[in-house]
Design a protein around this motif. Structure first.
Motif, short mmCIF file in Angstrom:
data_model
loop_
_atom_site.label_atom_id
_atom_site.label_comp_id
_atom_site.label_asym_id
_atom_site.label_seq_id
_atom_site.Cartn_x
_atom_site.Cartn_y
_atom_site.Cartn_z
N SER A 57 -2.90 0.59 -3.86
CA SER A 57 -2.78 -0.75 -3.28
C SER A 57 -2.42 -1.75 -4.36
O SER A 57 -2.97 -1.72 -5.46
CB SER A 57 -4.09 -1.16 -2.61
N CYS A 72 -10.95 -4.41 -0.88
CA CYS A 72 -9.96 -3.38 -0.55
C CYS A 72 -10.50 -1.99 -0.85
O CYS A 72 -10.33 -1.07 -0.05
CB CYS A 72 -8.68 -3.64 -1.34
N HIS A 125 0.87 -1.18 0.00
CA HIS A 125 0.00 0.00 0.00
C HIS A 125 0.91 1.23 0.00
O HIS A 125 1.60 1.49 0.99
CB HIS A 125 -0.91 0.05 1.23
#
Length: 291
Positions: free
Chosen positions: A226, A269, A213
């Motif tokens: 990410s 995510c 990240h």
């Protein structure tokens, strides 16, 4: 980026006793609502940012848009953006590459370093991130109360044991955080951060992916880039006490379909990063400096 994970002291610590003892459930129960941070509880995550839906509808991106974890430092330290800033693909060696870009107004890299060292010791804190998918969290070495450590030292070299749903499938994971400088990210601008981890099942001495990240400054705050590299295995030399046993009735799901895993992880995510970023500045201001 070097891609061989080296065992840490936290890896060799016994699995936290709460792993077997703590009940698993989505959302919050009455006992959770006594936590000092309960004002930040929500039953649902915010909707994902619009470009994520476009990537999900587009399906798998061209294989050429992905790259291996060995190229992560070279690719992420260049200015600009990639052809696949949000999307997923499968490389020729069967590695699943997943990318997510999340705009985060008002958020800084320091806030993310604080969050990574603060949230893992309590499941209710972990659920702040994604209340519809997160169930459990504990750490190999509890460090959040050690005021002699920096925010980064509380999580780098530590192991986070989490149970969460990814794409509707139960995933009992061990997330092993690595010093980004050791992986090649040795020039991180002030106000930014890079979070690197090796991820695998908590119930087996193995790893199957890398996570990166990158929190990069923007005019309005920051953006998170990410990167997940999955189906990238490594056996880990762990003592038996460092491998979790699933709680009764909590056997993990079988091997996932690779395409479904790419889609599920992309949405998961994108949802959790966007949701947490919406209140991270306020949460950080209220709890920075607390164990």
């Amino acid at each position: 980026m070097t891609t061989t994970y080296e065992i840490s002291a936290a890896d060799q610590a016994p699995v936290p006793p709460t792993y077997q003892a703590e009940p698993r459930y989505l959302g919050y129960r009455e006992a959770d609502r006594g936590q000092p941070y309960a004002k930040f509880f929500t039953e649902r995550t915010l909707p994902v940012q619009p470009h994520v839906n476009q990537a999900l509808l587009a399906g798998m991106a061209p294989t050429e848009y992905g790259y291996s974890p060995a190229d992560a430092v070279r690719m992420l330290t260049r200015p600009g953006y990639h052809a696949m800033e949000t999307g997923w693909t499968i490389l020729d060696d069967a590695t699943i590459a997943v990318s997510i870009l999340t705009d985060m107004p008002g958020v800084t890299g320091e806030m993310w370093d604080w969050w990574m060292g603060w949230h893992s010791c309590e499941s209710a804190r972990y659920k702040l991130w994604h209340p519809e998918a997160h169930q459990f969290s504990a750490v190999g070495q509890p460090r959040s109360g050690d005021r002699d450590l920096t925010d980064r030292q509380r999580y780098i070299g530590n192991v986070s044991y989490v149970d969460e749903y990814v794409g509707g499938r139960l995933a009992p994971l061990a997330i092993r955080f690595v010093d980004p400088a050791r992986m090649g990210f040795d020039q991180i601008p002030a106000g930014e951060t890079v979070i690197v981890a090796r991820v695998g099942p908590s119930v087996a001495p193995a790893a199957f992916g890398w996570i990166v990240h990158q929190v990069r400054a923007t005019d309005s705050g920051s953006e998170m880039r990410s990167r997940f590299f999955l189906n990238y295995p490594q056996q880990l030399e762990l003592p038996p006490t460092s491998v979790a046993r699933p709680p009764a009735g909590r056997a993990p799901a079988g091997a996932p379909n690779l395409e479904l895993l790419g889609v599920g992880l992309l949405h998961h995510c994108a949802a959790e990063m966007n949701h947490l970023a919406s209140f991270l500045p306020e949460l950080h201001a209220a709890f920075d400096g607390t164990p």
